[in-house]
Each structure stands twice: as C-alpha cells, then as structure tokens.
Design a protein around this motif. Sequence first.
Motif, short mmCIF file in Angstrom:
data_model
loop_
_atom_site.label_atom_id
_atom_site.label_comp_id
_atom_site.label_asym_id
_atom_site.label_seq_id
_atom_site.Cartn_x
_atom_site.Cartn_y
_atom_site.Cartn_z
N TYR A 177 0.83 -1.21 0.00
CA TYR A 177 0.00 0.00 0.00
C TYR A 177 0.87 1.27 0.00
CZ TYR A 177 -3.44 -3.46 1.35
OH TYR A 177 -4.21 -4.58 1.38
N THR A 178 1.70 1.37 -1.02
CA THR A 178 2.54 2.56 -1.17
C THR A 178 1.69 3.82 -1.08
OG1 THR A 178 4.27 1.45 -2.43
CG2 THR A 178 4.01 3.81 -2.83
N VAL A 179 2.20 4.77 -0.29
CA VAL A 179 1.49 6.04 -0.07
C VAL A 179 2.14 7.09 -0.97
CG1 VAL A 179 1.04 7.85 1.63
CG2 VAL A 179 1.01 5.45 2.33
N ILE A 180 1.34 7.82 -1.73
CA ILE A 180 1.88 8.87 -2.59
C ILE A 180 1.25 10.19 -2.15
CG2 ILE A 180 2.26 9.66 -4.96
CD1 ILE A 180 1.10 6.15 -4.63
N ALA A 181 2.07 11.02 -1.49
CA ALA A 181 1.54 12.27 -0.92
C ALA A 181 2.03 13.46 -1.73
CB ALA A 181 1.99 12.39 0.53
N PHE A 182 1.13 14.38 -2.01
CA PHE A 182 1.47 15.55 -2.82
C PHE A 182 1.51 16.81 -1.95
CE2 PHE A 182 -0.08 12.44 -5.81
CZ PHE A 182 0.86 12.55 -6.83
N PRO A 183 2.28 17.82 -2.41
CA PRO A 183 2.43 19.03 -1.60
C PRO A 183 1.14 19.81 -1.39
CG PRO A 183 3.65 19.22 -3.68
CD PRO A 183 3.15 17.82 -3.60
N ASP A 184 0.12 19.59 -2.23
CA ASP A 184 -1.14 20.31 -2.03
C ASP A 184 -2.04 19.62 -1.00
OD1 ASP A 184 -2.00 18.06 -3.35
OD2 ASP A 184 -2.85 19.09 -5.07
N GLY A 185 -1.54 18.60 -0.32
CA GLY A 185 -2.32 17.94 0.74
C GLY A 185 -3.14 16.77 0.22
N THR A 186 -3.17 16.57 -1.09
CA THR A 186 -3.89 15.41 -1.61
C THR A 186 -2.96 14.19 -1.56
OG1 THR A 186 -3.19 15.82 -3.87
CG2 THR A 186 -5.29 16.80 -3.19
N GLY A 187 -3.56 13.03 -1.70
CA GLY A 187 -2.72 11.83 -1.69
C GLY A 187 -3.47 10.61 -2.15
N TYR A 188 -2.71 9.58 -2.44
CA TYR A 188 -3.28 8.36 -3.01
C TYR A 188 -2.61 7.14 -2.39
CZ TYR A 188 -5.09 11.54 -6.49
OH TYR A 188 -5.76 12.57 -7.12
N ILE A 189 -3.37 6.05 -2.40
CA ILE A 189 -2.82 4.76 -1.98
C ILE A 189 -2.74 3.88 -3.22
CG2 ILE A 189 -3.27 2.68 -0.60
CD1 ILE A 189 -2.63 5.08 1.14
#
Length: 483
Positions: free
Chosen positions: A394-406
Amino acid sequence: MYIYTSEQIKAADQLAEKRGMSTFSLMENAGCGLYHAICPYLSTNQKLLIASGKGNNGGDGIVLARYLKMAGFEVDLIFPLGEPKTGVAKQHLHYYEQCGFPVEEWNPNQTYDVIVDALLGVGAILPLQESLVEWIKWMKSMKATIISIDVPTGISSNSGVVDQNAIKADYTFSLHGYKPSRFLFPSSHFYGQVEVVDIGLPQKSNWRVWTEKDVQKSWVKRETNAHKGLFGTGLLIAGSHEMPGSAALAASSAMRFGIGKLTVNTTQHASAIIGPIVPEVTFLYHTYEELVRSEWKNRRFTCAAIGPGLDPTDDLEKLVTYLLKQNVPLILDAGAIQSRSYPRGEKPIILTPHPGEFSRLLQLSTKEIQENRIELASEYAVTHHVILILKGEYTVIAFPDGTGYINTTGNASLAKGGSGDALTGMLLASIEGNDCVKAAVLNAVYIHGVCSDEWVRKYSEHTFVSSDFSSLLPMICKSFEKE
Ligand SMILES: NC(=O)C1=CN([C@@H]2O[C@H](COP(=O)(O)OP(=O)(O)OC[C@H]3O[C@@H](n4cnc5c(N)ncnc54)[C@H](O)[C@@H]3O)[C@@H](O)[C@H]2O)[C@@H](O)CC1
Ligand SMILES: Nc1ncnc2c1ncn2[C@@H]1O[C@H](COP(=O)(O)OP(=O)(O)O)[C@@H](O)[C@H]1O
Ligand SMILES: [K+]
C-alpha cells in the motif's frame, strides 16, 4: 475509492444532517446497503449472530438484523455491551422491535456459522474495555466467519494501532469509504476482504485509491510524428563500484517506460556492467564536483534522478543542493534521501523512501511510521513542498497540495533488492511522458506493482527479480493503451 478519517466521517454526517438528510436515514441506508453487500456471502441454512455495540456502529447492526430477518435468515441480535445509547440507534431498535423481532441474551453455549461484528466503528477508543474482551475471546473460539461493519472492533480507524484482543475479520464492509487503517500496519491485516458500501453521501476527500481506470484515463499515447526530444533527456546519477546493478535496473526501466534519451553518470567499472544490459544509454564519468561545475549547463538535461547505488556523502549532498536549484523534475532515491530543505519551485521534487529511510528522516521508529504512513507522508509532502512516495505494501503517494493516493498493486515478490531502483527509472520516464505530474507519478507506481502482480499470476512469488520488469513492461503497458 475515497479514504476518510473518523473526523471526516463525523463532519460528513453533520453536513448531511444540516442539509436535511438525517442520521436516522443514513443508518437505514447503511443497514440496507450492508444487507445487499453481505447477502451473496450468506446462505439461509446458516445460523447468524449480530453483536451490536452501544453507538451507531451497533445501530447499523440493528438495521442489518431487520433486513436479514425479513429475508428469512436465522439471526440473533445481541448487545454484549448493553443496549444502544445514541438516539438514532435507539429509534432503529424501537422499529426493529415494533416489527416483531426480538433481542436475544448472549448464550455462550449457542454456536454460530457467521458472526457480524457491529460493536465498534469509527467511534472506538482503544484499548478495548475488559467487558468486551471476554466476549471477543468466546467469539474467536467459535471459528465462525467473521464479518465486521465499517472497522473491525479493536483496531483504530485513523492509525494502524491494534488492540491485543482485536477482532480479525474475514470480511469488512466499510461505510461511505475506506478508513485509513485499511492501508496502515498492522491494522490492514485485520480487515480481511474489504468492500465499500455506499450510503448516499457525496464523495469528497483529498485521499483516495488510484485505480486501473485512473491509469487508463490518464495514459498518454505517442503522436505519430513524435521524436525522442519530446520524452525527456534524463540524467541518472547512480551506481557505484559496489552497486553497479542499481543503475542498470533504473536505466533499463526508464528506457522501457519510455524516456527519450538517458545519460548515466557512474563509474567506469559500473558502466561496463550497465552498457551490455542497456545499450541505449550514454555515459558520463564525472565526480559530483565536476557535474556541478560544468556538465549540467552544457547538456540541457530536462530531468534527473539521483541516488540508486550511491552512499550519502557531503559531496553528494552538494550535488543534490545544486540540482535542486536547476528547476527540472528531480527524483531523489536511496543515498540521496537525506534531511534537508527544499525550494518551492514549479518542477516536481520526488522522494522515494522505504519505511526504514523515512524513519531515519523523521527520527521515528519504523513501527510509528507504519502505523501512521498516510498522515506522516502527507505532513512531510506539505511541509517540504515535495512529492513523497512512501514505499512498501500500500505505497502512499503524498502531494504538496495535501492530496494523496494509496497504491494497491504489487505484492511480496517485490520484497527483493533492486525493486526500488526499477521504480526510480520508471518515475523518471513517466514524469517526462505525461504533462500531468500526479498521473505520471501514480501511473509509474501502479504499473510497477502490476508487473509483479502479473508475475505471481504465472510464477512463484519467490522468483521475481528486478530485471524481469524489462520483459514485463511491454505487455503491461500495452494493456493500458486505448485502441
Ligand atoms: N457516515 C457514515 O459513515 C455513517 C456511519 N454510521 C456508523 O456509525 C459508526 C460510528 O458511530 P459512533 O460515533 O456512535 O461510534 P461507535 O459506534 O463506533 O462507538 C461509540 C460507542 O462505543 C463505546 N466505546 C468506544 N470505545 C470503546 C471501547 N474501547 N470499549 C467499549 N466501548 C467503547 C462508546 O462509549 C460509544 O458508546 C460508524 O462506524 C458507522 O458504523 C452510520 O450509522 C451513519 C452514517
Ligand atoms: N510486500 C510488498 N507489497 C507491495 N510492494 C512491495 C512489497 N515489498 C516491496 N514492495 C515494493 O518494492 C519496492 C522496494 O523498494 P526498495 O525497498 O527501495 O528496494 P531497493 O532499494 O532494494 O531497490 C518499492 O516500490 C515497494 O513499494
Ligand atoms: K465493527
């Protein structure tokens, strides 16, 4: 495929109430949705138990009990913690009883085929109360199929924390969306098979799961008159005397995943190994200092990745500092993942730590990292204006705008040296092949995982090696291309 913290769920309920959709109606939707979702897993000759708690999770259990009773299932509804306390759960219990259905006393001598855990949901406060522990022990001894509503009782909904007596479900039916603990550790292993049940609330969250459909929609097809200059001129600074293979794996994945041109800055010794594996790349043999002094300016690289197979040194750090000022997409992996500050530029800076590297970065234990992967990755990405890819299941991909995805692709066959190097190469290619940075990053992570999923469909999970990406990528990428 959205993810909601317990606070977001409460806020969504309150907003719905304000807009005229009562919690009573939401609970009805939940119970009815649960009934339709769970039914395919049940048969009428099974003996069912629904154990309801005192809150609204218990209320969902009451509504489900009514639907199951009406459909002719043999089901007992019990309240191991006492009768409901919330107004809506009380209302639903009243209606249940008015329909002529009884509440049973817990009888430890009775056996069941299926037990529905409607004890605690997003309102759980750990640790579990002693009064529950005895009941859970009995339930576990039953060897019944366990179905949890929303969240298995005994695990936190926002973090990976798990009570020592937590219920390990065979199936969990989550309401409205996933809860973060579905993708955290060790909690994710308590969920069993997970399905999301829609309860009629609009979907809105800054975290969600990246799906196959998302990849298909954002896949970029090459124009017929495309030329290599359109797909990036990448610099990969990687590979050392001791670790030449990491550069070879990153380079071959970058070429296979579509980069236009790639130059590898490495050692003479490493290039002798890389060259035969990836004859498409060119080489530079500069020291970090020389790279800073001249090469970058002369070459017009459009993107760079640094770190695979490199040790963290002061000179490497100086080179990273220099690269950070060049305003090109930059991927920092392995030896280049260090504590530092980042400029707020328009080009993406991507960090790819595994939990061990992230734990060193944050000075936290890997246990703390794994329990709070989503929150910590997001905090880091926002504070440092970087894209943070926290690797592992479940790699976490976090973006600087506060959004993110699994990311939900990939499996334990990737738990082998070299997998991360291949990802770095794919990221480098992807970022140059897709104008949408988010899609570029997410697609690389997704497809990296799909390659290993495809492998285990045919072969043993023990046998996958990173060189296999090279032969898997052509087929996997083809499956995402629109006709
Ligand atoms: N928007 C949604 O997703 C909706 C969710 N609903 C349900 O409502 C649930 C949340 O309901 P609540 O906020 O009432 O919370 P819960 O029902 O999850 O738990 C709260 C109750 O459990 C008790 N409790 C907490 N920790 C305990 C512990 N360690 N040992 C024993 N007892 C403990 C509390 O005293 C309280 O009575 C969700 O999980 C979901 O099942 C639906 O009913 C309505 C809409
Ligand atoms: N159990 C797993 N399930 C899914 N993906 C995994 C698993 N184990 C490893 N991976 C993936 O494999 C890669 C490993 O990266 P990393 O640890 O940096 O490897 P290396 O440094 O040896 O190249 C990451 O992309 C990670 O997400
Ligand atoms: K539950």
